[in-house]
Design an enzyme around this catalytic site. Structure first.
Site, PDB file in Angstrom:
ATOM      1  CG  HIS A  94       2.600   1.176  -5.696  1.00 44.94           C
ATOM      2  ND1 HIS A  94       1.559   1.842  -5.084  1.00 44.94           N
ATOM      3  CD2 HIS A  94       2.785   0.026  -4.993  1.00 44.94           C
ATOM      4  CE1 HIS A  94       1.135   1.126  -4.046  1.00 44.94           C
ATOM      5  NE2 HIS A  94       1.868   0.025  -3.977  1.00 44.94           N
ATOM      6  CG  LEU A 139      -1.125  23.115  -9.595  1.00 43.05           C
ATOM      7  CD1 LEU A 139      -2.595  23.281  -9.258  1.00 43.05           C
ATOM      8  CD2 LEU A 139      -0.889  21.817 -10.366  1.00 43.05           C
ATOM      9  CG  ASP A 176      -7.752   3.389  -2.365  1.00 36.33           C
ATOM     10  OD1 ASP A 176      -6.732   2.682  -2.216  1.00 36.33           O
ATOM     11  OD2 ASP A 176      -8.850   3.102  -1.851  1.00 36.33           O
TER      12      ASP A 176
END
Length: 242
Positions: free
Chosen positions: A29, A123, A12
């Site tokens: 962004h 991962l 956020d």
């Protein structure tokens, strides 16, 4: 230090980061994508096995059309530019969220990312895209109801596991740690079922500034907490008979 197996992140603050610098939201962004790359590297470096990121919620479609278009472009660019590198680093990519209403040029990229990396054992990077926690639970309940109707499940014996097995995250352990940046303190419809016993860490920094130091700060906060899962760890007090 106790390391969480599964870390989930609510990313956020991209827009506020750009606004504070007099830059267009697009730049916030774009810098946020760079922070995603850093988060993946940090997860690998600190032996986190599962990393889940909240990239685009089902509510984000309400944003201005030009911003949504830009976000879709960033997703496509991320997959095209970063997928080979993720694959080389043995990262398995999974996508959760609704795909039925996605543009024709988006859906195949998601399938490609999953297919190329499906056999990797490092991962597991799960991208929550066009995702909403409530809708996920509704869809799981619908699947369960169909199985009950068709005789595959006995309604009188439905368990927590029966619903969990029908969630988008059925193959993943629940998150041990959920991090949210920007100082906001809410889950925003993210992993509502799975977050039942997660430790929550809210960081004041905006997402584009997220780096390894921030990741380590969250891991340290997690390690300092005692996870009891509703149980009592203190020794019981024995009352002597009168």
């Amino acid at each position: 230090m106790q390391t969480p197996a599964h870390v989930a992140i609510i990313m956020d603050g991209n827009g506020r980061w750009a606004q504070a610098r007099g830059l267009p939201r697009f730049e916030g962004h774009r810098r946020g994508v760079e922070a995603v790359r850093r988060a993946v590297r940090s997860a690998i470096a600190h032996d986190v096995r599962y990393l889940t990121i909240y990239s685009f919620s089902s509510e984000n479609w309400r944003r201005p059309l030009d911003e949504v278009t830009m976000l879709m472009g960033l997703l496509k660019r991320f997959i095209r530019n970063d997928l080979a590198d993720l694959n080389r680093n043995d990262v398995r990519v999974r996508i959760i969220g609704e795909r039925a209403n996605l543009a024709p040029d988006i859906a195949p990229l998601l399938v490609e990312a999953e297919s190329l990396t499906k056999n990797n054992r490092g991962l597991t990077l799960t991208v929550a895209f066009n995702y909403g926690g409530r809708q996920e639970i509704v869809e799981a309940a619908r699947r369960l109801a169909i199985d009950v109707r068709d005789g595959r499940v006995d309604a009188s014996n439905i368990s927590v596991e029966d619903l969990a097995e029908r969630l988008d995250t059925a193959e993943l352990p629940d998150p041990d740690l959920i991090i949210r940046t920007s100082g906001e303190m809410r889950l925003s419809n993210f992993l509502l079922w799975q977050a039942a016993y997660a430790e929550l860490v809210f960081l004041p920094i905006l997402w584009p500034d997220f780096d390894d130091a921030a990741f380590v700060s969250a891991l340290n906060q997690y390690a300092a907490r005692k996870r009891r899962f509703g149980a009592v760890t203190e020794p019981a007090v024995v009352m002597s008979a009168l």
